[in-house]
Design a protein around this motif. Structure first.
Motif, PDB file in Angstrom:
ATOM      1  N   GLY A 129       0.848  -1.189   0.000  1.00  0.00           N
ATOM      2  CA  GLY A 129       0.000   0.000   0.000  1.00  0.00           C
ATOM      3  C   GLY A 129       0.880   1.234   0.000  1.00  0.00           C
ATOM      4  O   GLY A 129       1.912   1.275   0.665  1.00  0.00           O
ATOM      5  N   LEU A 130       0.471   2.233  -0.752  1.00  0.00           N
ATOM      6  CA  LEU A 130       1.250   3.467  -0.863  1.00  0.00           C
ATOM      7  C   LEU A 130       0.367   4.639  -0.463  1.00  0.00           C
ATOM      8  O   LEU A 130      -0.654   4.906  -1.115  1.00  0.00           O
ATOM      9  CB  LEU A 130       1.741   3.610  -2.307  1.00  0.00           C
ATOM     10  CG  LEU A 130       2.209   4.992  -2.763  1.00  0.00           C
ATOM     11  CD1 LEU A 130       3.315   5.510  -1.857  1.00  0.00           C
ATOM     12  CD2 LEU A 130       2.700   4.925  -4.200  1.00  0.00           C
ATOM     13  N   TYR A 131       0.754   5.322   0.614  1.00  0.00           N
ATOM     14  CA  TYR A 131       0.002   6.503   1.033  1.00  0.00           C
ATOM     15  C   TYR A 131       0.577   7.736   0.340  1.00  0.00           C
ATOM     16  O   TYR A 131       1.781   7.964   0.369  1.00  0.00           O
ATOM     17  CB  TYR A 131       0.072   6.698   2.557  1.00  0.00           C
ATOM     18  CG  TYR A 131      -0.924   7.743   3.005  1.00  0.00           C
ATOM     19  CD1 TYR A 131      -2.187   7.367   3.449  1.00  0.00           C
ATOM     20  CD2 TYR A 131      -0.626   9.098   2.918  1.00  0.00           C
ATOM     21  CE1 TYR A 131      -3.131   8.317   3.801  1.00  0.00           C
ATOM     22  CE2 TYR A 131      -1.571  10.059   3.257  1.00  0.00           C
ATOM     23  CZ  TYR A 131      -2.806   9.655   3.703  1.00  0.00           C
ATOM     24  OH  TYR A 131      -3.745  10.595   4.042  1.00  0.00           O
ATOM     25  N   ILE A 185      -6.130   2.456  -7.251  1.00  0.00           N
ATOM     26  CA  ILE A 185      -6.063   3.771  -6.591  1.00  0.00           C
ATOM     27  C   ILE A 185      -7.423   4.094  -5.972  1.00  0.00           C
ATOM     28  O   ILE A 185      -8.454   3.938  -6.625  1.00  0.00           O
ATOM     29  CB  ILE A 185      -5.699   4.896  -7.582  1.00  0.00           C
ATOM     30  CG1 ILE A 185      -4.429   4.551  -8.365  1.00  0.00           C
ATOM     31  CG2 ILE A 185      -5.523   6.234  -6.838  1.00  0.00           C
ATOM     32  CD1 ILE A 185      -4.061   5.579  -9.443  1.00  0.00           C
ATOM     33  N   TYR A 186      -7.409   4.522  -4.710  1.00  0.00           N
ATOM     34  CA  TYR A 186      -8.640   4.953  -4.039  1.00  0.00           C
ATOM     35  C   TYR A 186      -8.466   6.380  -3.545  1.00  0.00           C
ATOM     36  O   TYR A 186      -7.408   6.724  -2.991  1.00  0.00           O
ATOM     37  CB  TYR A 186      -8.965   4.036  -2.858  1.00  0.00           C
ATOM     38  CG  TYR A 186      -9.180   2.603  -3.285  1.00  0.00           C
ATOM     39  CD1 TYR A 186     -10.437   2.172  -3.688  1.00  0.00           C
ATOM     40  CD2 TYR A 186      -8.114   1.707  -3.319  1.00  0.00           C
ATOM     41  CE1 TYR A 186     -10.630   0.859  -4.121  1.00  0.00           C
ATOM     42  CE2 TYR A 186      -8.295   0.398  -3.755  1.00  0.00           C
ATOM     43  CZ  TYR A 186      -9.550  -0.019  -4.149  1.00  0.00           C
ATOM     44  OH  TYR A 186      -9.744  -1.309  -4.576  1.00  0.00           O
ATOM     45  N   LYS A 187      -9.508   7.186  -3.712  1.00  0.00           N
ATOM     46  CA  LYS A 187      -9.464   8.577  -3.242  1.00  0.00           C
ATOM     47  C   LYS A 187      -9.871   8.640  -1.781  1.00  0.00           C
ATOM     48  O   LYS A 187     -10.963   9.111  -1.432  1.00  0.00           O
ATOM     49  CB  LYS A 187     -10.377   9.447  -4.112  1.00  0.00           C
ATOM     50  CG  LYS A 187      -9.823   9.683  -5.507  1.00  0.00           C
ATOM     51  CD  LYS A 187     -10.732  10.555  -6.353  1.00  0.00           C
ATOM     52  CE  LYS A 187     -11.838   9.692  -6.969  1.00  0.00           C
ATOM     53  NZ  LYS A 187     -12.649  10.418  -7.965  1.00  0.00           N
ATOM     54  N   ILE A 188      -9.028   8.096  -0.934  1.00  0.00           N
ATOM     55  CA  ILE A 188      -9.269   8.124   0.505  1.00  0.00           C
ATOM     56  C   ILE A 188      -7.949   8.484   1.180  1.00  0.00           C
ATOM     57  O   ILE A 188      -6.886   8.309   0.589  1.00  0.00           O
ATOM     58  CB  ILE A 188      -9.797   6.769   1.043  1.00  0.00           C
ATOM     59  CG1 ILE A 188      -8.773   5.646   0.762  1.00  0.00           C
ATOM     60  CG2 ILE A 188     -11.145   6.417   0.417  1.00  0.00           C
ATOM     61  CD1 ILE A 188      -9.172   4.283   1.338  1.00  0.00           C
ATOM     62  N   GLY A 189      -8.032   9.002   2.405  1.00  0.00           N
ATOM     63  CA  GLY A 189      -6.804   9.404   3.088  1.00  0.00           C
ATOM     64  C   GLY A 189      -6.946   9.262   4.588  1.00  0.00           C
ATOM     65  O   GLY A 189      -7.904   8.658   5.085  1.00  0.00           O
ATOM     66  N   GLY A 212       4.992   5.355   2.597  1.00  0.00           N
ATOM     67  CA  GLY A 212       4.612   6.689   2.132  1.00  0.00           C
ATOM     68  C   GLY A 212       4.403   7.660   3.271  1.00  0.00           C
ATOM     69  O   GLY A 212       4.056   7.269   4.381  1.00  0.00           O
ATOM     70  N   PRO A 213       4.629   8.946   2.975  1.00  0.00           N
ATOM     71  CA  PRO A 213       4.561   9.984   4.010  1.00  0.00           C
ATOM     72  C   PRO A 213       3.123  10.407   4.291  1.00  0.00           C
ATOM     73  O   PRO A 213       2.227  10.176   3.487  1.00  0.00           O
ATOM     74  CB  PRO A 213       5.327  11.138   3.368  1.00  0.00           C
ATOM     75  CG  PRO A 213       5.031  10.986   1.902  1.00  0.00           C
ATOM     76  CD  PRO A 213       4.938   9.500   1.649  1.00  0.00           C
ATOM     77  N   GLY A 214       2.914  11.037   5.434  1.00  0.00           N
ATOM     78  CA  GLY A 214       1.577  11.532   5.763  1.00  0.00           C
ATOM     79  C   GLY A 214       1.632  12.425   6.985  1.00  0.00           C
ATOM     80  O   GLY A 214       2.691  12.594   7.598  1.00  0.00           O
TER      81      GLY A 214
END
Lengths: 434, 434
Positions: A129-131, A185-189, A212-214
């Motif tokens: 998974g890539l954030y 790809i999902y448009k969620i965060g 991935g960063p966040g």
């Protein structure tokens, strides 16, 4: 003003220790809020993810399937990007993939003199998974740097999550995802996206590793799901250490220091030089360049609060200081950068010579720009292909090799009081040799 | 009785999910107590370490220097061990060192077609700390498995801490430390020992990475100092998955299942077989062997609470089950173990064929016995040389290669709104090409 240290002055050790301990991260404790979100997503799956997304991102999705990015959306996003930018992305993707392909490990297989078969197999994780952050920090370069090592490793499913606040998504991020081999790809965060990747929902199958960063919520969620899945390291504020002699144009070095400072007011830029007049010239150039910089407020705040200039007698004398700082990015803007690089133990990435500003590595050179921060280059590495692979070791004994080594195992297992361990060997030995 | 599952039965998925979610760890929250100990050691150094050690280990040390193990103590300990045991340790140490030497990575250096110099250097961490539990779980094999990869990696300082409750130390542990290249040993344990390694004290210089198993306090302390130093993964209860056809003697397989069960009542032993009568025979053999086993209470508790037997139609049909369990130890006691091993994605270590009980790998085969537990073999690996090394990437641009790639960097940096990044490149380009 950034601090000025002189390695020859008697108070250097104290002041250097204070610089190293400079606390740049403001830690907000969001673990309670995050724990609640994780529990909700684990219990209610899609429904919870959609509820949080509609609320936090101000959208109105009927279900999670509606938040999945379609191939048509990706193509439309790509068509909206300028051909120059797409060409630059292509160059970057090709170079990053080429460098990372050279990191691919080789399996090990051999049989030793006793007839014991030994080995080590590298296998990719099944799903990653890539954030990707939304809004201003939604960087296409970051998509390439996080997804391409997974693709090169052979990961079959690469699932990207990226929030689209008010429905808005950076088209370059989708174009980068397409080039980097992202498969969903999902448009969620936020924490809800991390939970969906870790636990899985009706629509999103769980992954094995999340990178991935966040923001603080994403970081806390990654920490919390660690164990359930693997995670990359939690990145701190970025930093650069530039080592320069007086032959570099001061404006070049000033621009390099500012390229780090503009990221974040918590970022840190440090110059080490052996020439006091050059130090003054760089400091003056920083002030001058700041005037014209669009992100001057951020860059000035970083430089004033965390910037530092360290004067040394020679670059050899600077080596322990360099290793102690263990910088994420280390530029060696000196006449013989190779000689200096050979003596350095700790750095995330080294940029060799005056014509290699860190930005070359951030975007296009090939090595990863996800690098260890906060002195962790003493014990950890930048992101790479190995982060998406794992080793399985192999042992195979023949009856003869079991008999040859068995007695040593019996001695050690009995000394450790583990009789069933001993039994599992002795029961296989011929009566005579037990 | 361990659970019996049949992969062909309609309730298999539900029951298998329950088995995977079997919560074997009893988590005690000791983080408050540990935080206090860490803060004390950080603030008061040696004094705090000695106070805690005298209290918890019931000793009466005047200072930390008195808790440092001397060369004479190590020699005396060695002299107290039986020659057979020392010989077995020597065989194990040599084999483990030989296997791990084959894991040593090679540096990468090349110049691409544009003239960009690229590379990746592997360097050992400067200092590693090794935690060794005291009392019954003070295993010499564990000293070899944790210290030798560091030695092979080239770590210069390897600092071992091991509590000596009531002043008692296992002499074999010191003999193993000598063989494994440990450079300093202190008779301290618990969170105070982890704090001393991470922060350093007047007597103990800080390390960069801490590895080794320990109780809940040690695990919590390692978690808390992570970031300050690197740590290995936090190990959960041990586990074995044995895949066997009906041609294996049932007693052999029963002994293997028990060798894991005897570690800890939280350990887990699972058998997968394609023959129901063989499953019955193994279950009966387990009960029979339990009768004579010194650690039968622990082993029986583990087998009854967490043991499982899974019946499958074929071993190919078992593959998704095997990958889903992602066992720490996987034995393939079948006629063609290589064919099966080639199809498996997730396992910490694979033991090939009927003559390879897991105990061979625990002690002597060569690969590490510190392996990923609790399904983490999906995304992580056993301990190895790479855990004591880190990579630094290299980039070096010539004026020509900077000019060739610079425009792509300018495009991407400007698209990301990072003008100082762009400036650091454009300022180095000839006027004409900016």
């Amino acid at each position: 003003m950034p601090v000025r240290l002189d390695a020859r002055s008697p108070d250097f050790e104290t002041r250097f220790a204070a610089l190293l301990n400079d606390k740049r991260e403001t830690s907000v404790d969001v673990s309670t809020a995050v724990a609640a979100i994780l529990a909700e997503v684990r219990a209610r799956g899609d429904t919870a993810v959609v509820e949080y997304t509609n609320r936090f991102d101000r959208v109105n999705a009927p279900n999670l399937a509606a938040l999945k990015v379609t191939a048509a959306e990706i193509d439309a996003a790509e068509a909206a990007c300028s051909p120059d930018l797409l060409a630059a992305l292509d160059v970057a993707a090709a170079r990053i993939a080429d460098f990372h392909a050279r990191q691919s490990p080789t399996d090990l297989r051999y049989t030793d003199a006793l007839g014991v078969e030994l080995g080590m197999l590298w296998r990719p994780v099944a799903a990653a998974g890539l954030y990707v952050p939304g809004g201003l920090a939604s960087y296409p370069s970051s998509v390439l740097m996080n997804a391409l090592p997974a693709k090169v490793a052979g990961v079959e499913r690469i699932v990207m999550v990226v929030p689209a606040p008010d429905g808005v998504l950076n088209p370059l991020v989708l174009a980068a995802a397409k080039r980097a081999g992202v498969t969903e790809i999902y448009k969620i965060g936020g924490a809800q996206a991390v939970a969906a990747l870790a636990y899985g929902t009706e629509t999103i199958a769980p992954v094995d590793k999340i990178v991935g960063p966040g923001n603080a919520y994403v970081a806390a969620a990654k920490r919390a799901v660690f164990g359930q899945v693997g995670i990359d390291s939690i990145a701190g504020p970025s930093e650069i250490l530039v080592v320069s002699d007086a032959d570099s144009p001061p404006e070049w070095i000033a621009a390099d220091l500012l390229s780090q400072a503009e990221h974040d007011s918590s970022a840190q830029s440090i110059l080490i030089t052996d020439d006091a007049a050059f130090a003054d010239a760089v400091a003056a150039a920083v002030e001058k360049l700041l005037e014209t910089l669009p992100r001057r407020e951020i860059a000035a705040a970083s430089w004033q609060a965390h910037g530092a200039i360290i004067l040394v007698e020679s670059f050899d004398a600077a080596l322990p200081i360099i290793d102690c700082i263990a910088a994420e990015h280390l530029e060696l803007a000196v006449t013989d950068p190779h000689a200096l690089a050979a003596k350095i133990r700790n750095a995330g990435a080294i940029f060799l010579g005056r014509h290699t500003p860190e930005a070359m590595g951030d975007y296009i050179a090939g090595p990863n720009h996800v690098l260890p921060t906060a002195r962790s280059a003493r014990f950890s590495s930048g992101l790479g292909v190995l982060d998406f692979m794992k080793r399985t070791t192999l042992v195979g004994c023949s009856p003869a090799s079991l008999q040859a080594l068995g007695p040593s195992v019996l001695a050690l297992a009995e000394a450790e009081g583990l009789q069933a361990h001993a039994l599992s060997v002795s029961i296989r030995l011929p009566e005579a040799s037990r």
